[in-house]
Design a protein around this motif. Structure first.
Motif, PDB file in Angstrom:
ATOM      1  N   MET A   1      -4.079  -4.700  24.802  1.00 13.18           N
ATOM      2  CA  MET A   1      -4.656  -4.685  23.419  1.00 13.18           C
ATOM      3  C   MET A   1      -3.509  -5.389  22.680  1.00 13.18           C
ATOM      4  SD  MET A   1      -4.605  -0.981  21.683  1.00 13.18           S
ATOM      5  CE  MET A   1      -6.418  -0.695  20.503  1.00 13.18           C
ATOM      6  N   GLU A   2      -3.728  -6.528  22.050  1.00  9.30           N
ATOM      7  CA  GLU A   2      -2.916  -7.355  21.240  1.00  9.30           C
ATOM      8  C   GLU A   2      -2.543  -6.649  20.127  1.00  9.30           C
ATOM      9  OE1 GLU A   2      -3.633 -10.934  18.661  1.00  9.30           O
ATOM     10  OE2 GLU A   2      -4.238 -11.574  20.880  1.00  9.30           O
ATOM     11  N   ARG A   3      -1.020  -5.878  19.377  1.00  7.03           N
ATOM     12  CA  ARG A   3      -0.559  -5.977  17.817  1.00  7.03           C
ATOM     13  C   ARG A   3      -0.963  -6.020  17.213  1.00  7.03           C
ATOM     14  NH1 ARG A   3       4.415  -1.220  18.782  1.00  7.03           N
ATOM     15  NH2 ARG A   3       3.966  -1.372  16.365  1.00  7.03           N
ATOM     16  N   THR A   4      -1.052  -5.829  15.984  1.00  4.04           N
ATOM     17  CA  THR A   4      -1.155  -6.457  14.965  1.00  4.04           C
ATOM     18  C   THR A   4       0.173  -6.104  14.149  1.00  4.04           C
ATOM     19  OG1 THR A   4      -2.910  -5.857  13.718  1.00  4.04           O
ATOM     20  CG2 THR A   4      -3.349  -7.325  15.178  1.00  4.04           C
ATOM     21  N   THR A   5       0.025  -7.418  13.269  1.00  6.34           N
ATOM     22  CA  THR A   5       1.326  -6.317  12.005  1.00  6.34           C
ATOM     23  C   THR A   5       0.767  -6.819  11.056  1.00  6.34           C
ATOM     24  OG1 THR A   5       1.899  -8.963  11.711  1.00  6.34           O
ATOM     25  CG2 THR A   5       2.867  -8.034  13.368  1.00  6.34           C
ATOM     26  N   VAL A   6       1.181  -5.744  10.410  1.00  8.66           N
ATOM     27  CA  VAL A   6       0.420  -5.333   8.560  1.00  8.66           C
ATOM     28  C   VAL A   6       1.047  -6.231   7.903  1.00  8.66           C
ATOM     29  CG1 VAL A   6      -0.360  -3.625   6.857  1.00  8.66           C
ATOM     30  CG2 VAL A   6      -0.314  -3.664   9.399  1.00  8.66           C
ATOM     31  N   LYS A   7       0.498  -7.319   6.966  1.00  7.83           N
ATOM     32  CA  LYS A   7       1.379  -7.940   6.097  1.00  7.83           C
ATOM     33  C   LYS A   7       1.115  -7.215   5.022  1.00  7.83           C
ATOM     34  CE  LYS A   7       2.110 -12.262   8.930  1.00  7.83           C
ATOM     35  NZ  LYS A   7       1.968 -13.881   8.677  1.00  7.83           N
ATOM     36  N   PRO A   8       1.554  -7.302   3.819  1.00  2.50           N
ATOM     37  CA  PRO A   8       0.974  -7.009   2.628  1.00  2.50           C
ATOM     38  C   PRO A   8       0.432  -7.892   1.553  1.00  2.50           C
ATOM     39  CG  PRO A   8       3.551  -7.707   2.928  1.00  2.50           C
ATOM     40  CD  PRO A   8       3.456  -7.249   4.100  1.00  2.50           C
ATOM     41  N   THR A   9      -0.398  -6.882   1.526  1.00  2.32           N
ATOM     42  CA  THR A   9      -1.723  -8.036   0.503  1.00  2.32           C
ATOM     43  C   THR A   9      -1.124  -7.888  -0.382  1.00  2.32           C
ATOM     44  OG1 THR A   9      -2.095  -6.076  -0.010  1.00  2.32           O
ATOM     45  CG2 THR A   9      -3.576  -6.544   2.011  1.00  2.32           C
ATOM     46  N   PHE A  10      -1.196  -8.825  -1.528  1.00  8.18           N
ATOM     47  CA  PHE A  10      -1.713  -9.500  -2.892  1.00  8.18           C
ATOM     48  C   PHE A  10      -1.019  -8.054  -4.039  1.00  8.18           C
ATOM     49  CE2 PHE A  10      -3.032 -10.141  -7.515  1.00  8.18           C
ATOM     50  CZ  PHE A  10      -1.940 -11.675  -7.132  1.00  8.18           C
ATOM     51  N   PHE A  11      -2.008  -7.133  -4.323  1.00 10.80           N
ATOM     52  CA  PHE A  11      -2.628  -5.612  -4.332  1.00 10.80           C
ATOM     53  C   PHE A  11      -1.273  -5.433  -4.512  1.00 10.80           C
ATOM     54  CE2 PHE A  11      -6.882  -7.192  -4.365  1.00 10.80           C
ATOM     55  CZ  PHE A  11      -7.477  -8.187  -5.966  1.00 10.80           C
ATOM     56  N   SER A  12      -1.045  -5.016  -2.758  1.00 10.93           N
ATOM     57  CA  SER A  12       0.417  -3.933  -2.690  1.00 10.93           C
ATOM     58  C   SER A  12       1.700  -5.026  -3.668  1.00 10.93           C
ATOM     59  CB  SER A  12      -0.010  -4.531  -1.140  1.00 10.93           C
ATOM     60  OG  SER A  12      -0.414  -3.663  -0.401  1.00 10.93           O
ATOM     61  N   LYS A  13       1.486  -5.634  -3.417  1.00  7.57           N
ATOM     62  CA  LYS A  13       2.872  -6.396  -3.665  1.00  7.57           C
ATOM     63  C   LYS A  13       3.013  -6.774  -5.809  1.00  7.57           C
ATOM     64  CE  LYS A  13       3.535 -10.096  -0.932  1.00  7.57           C
ATOM     65  NZ  LYS A  13       3.682 -10.761   0.042  1.00  7.57           N
ATOM     66  N   MET A  14       1.561  -6.205  -5.861  1.00  5.50           N
ATOM     67  CA  MET A  14       1.328  -5.916  -7.769  1.00  5.50           C
ATOM     68  C   MET A  14       1.260  -4.419  -7.653  1.00  5.50           C
ATOM     69  SD  MET A  14       1.079  -7.781  -9.894  1.00  5.50           S
ATOM     70  CE  MET A  14      -0.465  -9.794 -10.170  1.00  5.50           C
ATOM     71  N   TYR A  15       1.062  -4.249  -7.215  1.00 10.11           N
ATOM     72  CA  TYR A  15       1.740  -2.688  -7.640  1.00 10.11           C
ATOM     73  C   TYR A  15       2.916  -1.902  -7.749  1.00 10.11           C
ATOM     74  CZ  TYR A  15       1.231   2.790  -6.887  1.00 10.11           C
ATOM     75  OH  TYR A  15       1.264   3.953  -7.305  1.00 10.11           O
ATOM     76  N   CYS A  16       3.214  -2.736  -6.457  1.00 12.70           N
ATOM     77  CA  CYS A  16       4.980  -2.597  -6.036  1.00 12.70           C
ATOM     78  C   CYS A  16       5.229  -3.342  -7.731  1.00 12.70           C
ATOM     79  CB  CYS A  16       5.703  -2.853  -5.449  1.00 12.70           C
ATOM     80  SG  CYS A  16       5.433  -1.569  -4.094  1.00 12.70           S
ATOM     81  N   ASN A  17       5.179  -4.798  -8.152  1.00 13.19           N
ATOM     82  CA  ASN A  17       5.936  -4.990  -9.335  1.00 13.19           C
ATOM     83  C   ASN A  17       5.485  -4.346 -10.985  1.00 13.19           C
ATOM     84  OD1 ASN A  17       6.833  -7.139  -7.572  1.00 13.19           O
ATOM     85  ND2 ASN A  17       5.201  -8.407  -8.374  1.00 13.19           N
ATOM     86  N   LEU A  18       4.068  -3.648 -10.212  1.00 10.99           N
ATOM     87  CA  LEU A  18       4.163  -2.596 -11.823  1.00 10.99           C
ATOM     88  C   LEU A  18       4.638  -1.669 -11.905  1.00 10.99           C
ATOM     89  CD1 LEU A  18       0.333  -3.749 -12.669  1.00 10.99           C
ATOM     90  CD2 LEU A  18       2.154  -4.397 -13.092  1.00 10.99           C
ATOM     91  N   PHE A  19       4.401  -0.542 -10.700  1.00 11.43           N
ATOM     92  CA  PHE A  19       4.793   0.641 -10.986  1.00 11.43           C
ATOM     93  C   PHE A  19       6.237   1.098  -9.959  1.00 11.43           C
ATOM     94  CE2 PHE A  19       0.282   0.637 -11.310  1.00 11.43           C
ATOM     95  CZ  PHE A  19       0.022   0.985 -12.740  1.00 11.43           C
ATOM     96  N   GLY A  20       6.591  -0.080  -9.208  1.00  9.94           N
ATOM     97  CA  GLY A  20       8.321   0.100  -8.547  1.00  9.94           C
ATOM     98  C   GLY A  20       7.709   0.745  -7.063  1.00  9.94           C
ATOM     99  N   HIS A  21       8.527   0.124  -6.141  1.00 10.66           N
ATOM    100  CA  HIS A  21       8.473   1.115  -4.988  1.00 10.66           C
ATOM    101  C   HIS A  21       8.237   2.067  -4.505  1.00 10.66           C
ATOM    102  CE1 HIS A  21       8.952  -2.724  -3.304  1.00 10.66           C
ATOM    103  NE2 HIS A  21       9.745  -3.112  -4.468  1.00 10.66           N
ATOM    104  N   ASP A  22       7.440   2.940  -3.614  1.00 14.33           N
ATOM    105  CA  ASP A  22       7.037   4.221  -3.511  1.00 14.33           C
ATOM    106  C   ASP A  22       7.575   4.266  -1.669  1.00 14.33           C
ATOM    107  OD1 ASP A  22       6.763   6.834  -3.293  1.00 14.33           O
ATOM    108  OD2 ASP A  22       4.642   6.678  -2.562  1.00 14.33           O
ATOM    109  N   TYR A  23       9.003   4.726  -1.721  1.00 15.59           N
ATOM    110  CA  TYR A  23       9.801   4.340   0.074  1.00 15.59           C
ATOM    111  C   TYR A  23       9.932   5.899  -0.307  1.00 15.59           C
ATOM    112  CZ  TYR A  23      11.864   0.763  -2.180  1.00 15.59           C
ATOM    113  OH  TYR A  23      12.528  -0.978  -2.919  1.00 15.59           O
ATOM    114  N   HIS A  24       9.572   6.194   1.178  1.00 15.46           N
ATOM    115  CA  HIS A  24       9.624   7.369   2.379  1.00 15.46           C
ATOM    116  C   HIS A  24      10.642   7.545   2.954  1.00 15.46           C
ATOM    117  CE1 HIS A  24       5.486   9.324   0.299  1.00 15.46           C
ATOM    118  NE2 HIS A  24       5.387   7.873   0.120  1.00 15.46           N
ATOM    119  N   VAL A  25      11.467   8.631   3.176  1.00 15.90           N
ATOM    120  CA  VAL A  25      12.072   8.422   4.580  1.00 15.90           C
ATOM    121  C   VAL A  25      12.077   8.075   6.058  1.00 15.90           C
ATOM    122  CG1 VAL A  25      14.149   9.598   5.943  1.00 15.90           C
ATOM    123  CG2 VAL A  25      13.128   9.746   3.369  1.00 15.90           C
ATOM    124  N   THR A  26      11.905   7.268   6.758  1.00 20.80           N
ATOM    125  CA  THR A  26      11.627   6.873   8.031  1.00 20.80           C
ATOM    126  C   THR A  26      12.395   6.814   9.217  1.00 20.80           C
ATOM    127  OG1 THR A  26      12.404   4.808   8.152  1.00 20.80           O
ATOM    128  CG2 THR A  26      10.221   4.567   7.234  1.00 20.80           C
TER     129      THR A  26
END
Length: 88
Positions: A1-26
């Motif tokens: 099974m091939e693993r794909t990496t999730v790249k941030p989309t334009f809307f995700s980056k735009m959301y963070c630019n407008l409202f700030g990041h939403d960090y969670h402890v990993t």
């Protein structure tokens, strides 16, 4: 099974630019050092030696892994010492 990496989309980056990041402890490396990830743009941060957030690079990942190993080793040693003194 091939693993794909999730790249941030334009809307995700735009959301963070407008409202700030939403960090969670990993990952909790120690009581004071943690790793964080933005749930929108997938940006990763960690706590540096001054307590401020810095970008999580491969060097910081290696440092956090060693720090976590040493921290857990120390905790197990302290718990073993407490167990031995209470059992005597």
């Amino acid at each position: 099974m091939e693993r794909t990496t999730v790249k941030p989309t334009f809307f995700s980056k735009m959301y963070c630019n407008l409202f700030g990041h939403d960090y969670h402890v990993t990952k909790k490396v120690t009581r004071h050092v943690k790793e964080y990830k933005c749930c929108h743009c997938k940006k990763e941060l960690t706590t540096n030696s001054n307590g401020k957030l810095t970008e999580l690079t491969s060097t910081f990942k290696d440092i956090n892994n060693v720090l976590e190993f040493m921290y857990h080793k120390k905790l197990s040693r302290v718990q073993q010492k407490m167990y031995n003194t209470s059992a005597a």
